[in-house]
Design a protein around this motif. Structure first.
Motif, PDB file in Angstrom:
ATOM      1  N   ARG A   1       0.864  -1.185   0.000  1.00 24.21           N
ATOM      2  CA  ARG A   1       0.000   0.000   0.000  1.00 24.21           C
ATOM      3  C   ARG A   1       0.895   1.226   0.000  1.00 24.21           C
ATOM      4  O   ARG A   1       1.769   1.372   0.859  1.00 24.21           O
ATOM      5  CB  ARG A   1      -0.921   0.008   1.223  1.00 24.21           C
TER       6      ARG A   1
ATOM      7  N   ASP B   1      12.902  -1.773   5.184  1.00 25.74           N
ATOM      8  CA  ASP B   1      12.542  -2.890   6.051  1.00 25.74           C
ATOM      9  C   ASP B   1      13.605  -3.973   5.958  1.00 25.74           C
ATOM     10  O   ASP B   1      14.642  -3.794   5.314  1.00 25.74           O
ATOM     11  CB  ASP B   1      11.135  -3.421   5.701  1.00 25.74           C
TER      12      ASP B   1
ATOM     13  N   ILE C   1      10.366   1.872   2.819  1.00 24.37           N
ATOM     14  CA  ILE C   1       9.048   2.033   3.408  1.00 24.37           C
ATOM     15  C   ILE C   1       8.735   3.495   3.730  1.00 24.37           C
ATOM     16  O   ILE C   1       7.610   3.822   4.112  1.00 24.37           O
ATOM     17  CB  ILE C   1       8.894   1.171   4.675  1.00 24.37           C
ATOM     18  N   GLU C   2       9.740   4.360   3.580  1.00 23.37           N
ATOM     19  CA  GLU C   2       9.512   5.791   3.804  1.00 23.37           C
ATOM     20  C   GLU C   2      10.607   6.594   3.103  1.00 23.37           C
ATOM     21  O   GLU C   2      11.764   6.170   3.039  1.00 23.37           O
ATOM     22  CB  GLU C   2       9.519   6.108   5.302  1.00 23.37           C
TER      23      GLU C   2
ATOM     24  N   PHE D   1       5.055   6.817   1.923  1.00 23.16           N
ATOM     25  CA  PHE D   1       5.056   5.652   2.805  1.00 23.16           C
ATOM     26  C   PHE D   1       4.620   4.411   2.025  1.00 23.16           C
ATOM     27  O   PHE D   1       3.721   4.493   1.177  1.00 23.16           O
ATOM     28  CB  PHE D   1       4.089   5.855   3.976  1.00 23.16           C
ATOM     29  N   ARG D   2       5.249   3.295   2.310  1.00 22.55           N
ATOM     30  CA  ARG D   2       4.801   2.026   1.756  1.00 22.55           C
ATOM     31  C   ARG D   2       4.647   1.010   2.901  1.00 22.55           C
ATOM     32  O   ARG D   2       5.595   0.766   3.651  1.00 22.55           O
ATOM     33  CB  ARG D   2       5.786   1.474   0.724  1.00 22.55           C
ATOM     34  N   THR D   3       3.474   0.463   3.032  1.00 22.52           N
ATOM     35  CA  THR D   3       3.219  -0.611   3.978  1.00 22.52           C
ATOM     36  C   THR D   3       3.254  -1.910   3.183  1.00 22.52           C
ATOM     37  O   THR D   3       2.455  -2.104   2.268  1.00 22.52           O
ATOM     38  CB  THR D   3       1.850  -0.446   4.661  1.00 22.52           C
TER      39      THR D   3
ATOM     40  N   GLU E   1       3.390  -6.132   2.909  1.00 21.24           N
ATOM     41  CA  GLU E   1       3.090  -7.414   3.535  1.00 21.24           C
ATOM     42  C   GLU E   1       3.791  -8.514   2.761  1.00 21.24           C
ATOM     43  O   GLU E   1       3.791  -8.509   1.519  1.00 21.24           O
ATOM     44  CB  GLU E   1       1.581  -7.665   3.554  1.00 21.24           C
TER      45      GLU E   1
ATOM     46  N   ALA F   1       2.537  -7.454   7.904  1.00 23.72           N
ATOM     47  CA  ALA F   1       2.916  -6.180   7.301  1.00 23.72           C
ATOM     48  C   ALA F   1       4.020  -5.526   8.102  1.00 23.72           C
ATOM     49  O   ALA F   1       4.049  -5.582   9.327  1.00 23.72           O
ATOM     50  CB  ALA F   1       1.711  -5.258   7.222  1.00 23.72           C
ATOM     51  N   GLU F   2       4.967  -4.914   7.376  1.00 23.41           N
ATOM     52  CA  GLU F   2       6.080  -4.222   8.022  1.00 23.41           C
ATOM     53  C   GLU F   2       6.111  -2.772   7.577  1.00 23.41           C
ATOM     54  O   GLU F   2       5.955  -2.464   6.412  1.00 23.41           O
ATOM     55  CB  GLU F   2       7.416  -4.886   7.641  1.00 23.41           C
ATOM     56  N   GLN F   3       6.319  -1.909   8.534  1.00 22.02           N
ATOM     57  CA  GLN F   3       6.433  -0.478   8.216  1.00 22.02           C
ATOM     58  C   GLN F   3       7.137   0.229   9.340  1.00 22.02           C
ATOM     59  O   GLN F   3       6.961  -0.102  10.509  1.00 22.02           O
ATOM     60  CB  GLN F   3       5.052   0.146   7.990  1.00 22.02           C
TER      61      GLN F   3
ATOM     62  N   ARG G   1       7.561   2.712  12.038  1.00 24.08           N
ATOM     63  CA  ARG G   1       6.598   3.456  12.844  1.00 24.08           C
ATOM     64  C   ARG G   1       7.192   4.767  13.352  1.00 24.08           C
ATOM     65  O   ARG G   1       8.367   4.816  13.624  1.00 24.08           O
ATOM     66  CB  ARG G   1       6.161   2.606  14.046  1.00 24.08           C
TER      67      ARG G   1
END
Length: 239
Positions: free
Chosen positions: A42, A196, A202-203, A225-227, A229, A235-237, A239
């Protein structure tokens, strides 16, 4: 077409390529510069409001993508302020597929070189494939990373995007050589990447420059941002 049928078609294509001494074509996941067993992604942005000088309070969705375990595209959604385009591929042959969409079906044909890299993609409207929607050719560096996208009109280059990457392979700049434009060309810069455990970003922070669009100097634009899975985890992101 069911996912297992798509996977079977790709396996057959890979077997044929191996028999001919050529590398198997890139999967959709590889074409999208993703590492590891990515299941879904996402993509969202947090936009910087230049008038207030503050970040928006809510992330805006841009896209969602899903792959099967072999890295083949199952479904993708593109978000705009007015609609959501939901596309699902149906394999026709090893290079061609039909993209079924609520915004109109398209036919996509890809060409791969002997090393398996995608060097051309042509998208046409409808199922018959007569009207060209987009036609792009791709160039790579010695590491097999895309560094130039050429946009084709009437079989000739009609604009291009130059891509600069860092030593890790992450995109750090995109320069848009648009038809009728002269230097300095519009640019996007990407900085402050976070990754990740699979090495997928992811950012990142995005900066823009486009004098003709009222951005005469490099300007902070947004945070992406990318979430992600994976088939082997949740899912990894960052935080």
């Amino acid at each position: 077409m069911r996912v297992e049928h798509i996977a079977l078609a790709l396996l057959i294509a890979a077997s044929v390529a191996s028999a001919d001494g050529n590398a198997a074509p890139q999967t959709d996941r590889q074409i999208d510069d993703l590492s590891g067993p990515v299941k879904g992604l996402r993509f969202e942005t947090l936009v910087f409001d230049t008038y207030t000088g503050k970040m928006d309070t809510e992330r805006m969705p841009k896209a969602e993508v899903w792959y099967d375990e072999n890295g083949n595209l199952i479904e993708e959604k593109s978000y705009t302020p007015d609609f959501i385009d939901d596309r699902r591929p149906q394999r026709i042959d090893a290079q061609t597929r039909l993209l079924k969409s609520n915004m109109g079906d398209q036919r996509q044909h890809r060409v791969f070189d002997l090393s398996g890299r995608m060097i051309e993609e042509k998208v046409t409207a409808g199922t018959s494939g007569t009207q060209i929607v987009s036609w792009t050719r791709f160039q790579y560096d010695s590491h097999g990373r895309s560094i130039e996208d050429d946009y084709i009109t009437d079989a000739k280059v009609d604009g291009l995007t130059l891509i600069k990457r860092d030593s890790r392979g992450s995109i750090v700049q995109m320069e848009f050589h648009l038809t009728g434009r002269h230097p300095p060309f519009p640019c996007d810069w990407y900085e402050d990447y976070k990754f990740d455990r699979h090495g997928n970003w992811i950012e990142r922070r995005v900066y823009e420059f486009d004098p003709e669009a009222g951005k005469p100097k490099r300007t902070f634009a947004e945070i992406d941002f990318r979430t992600i899975e994976y088939y082997d985890s949740k899912a990894e992101q960052k935080r």
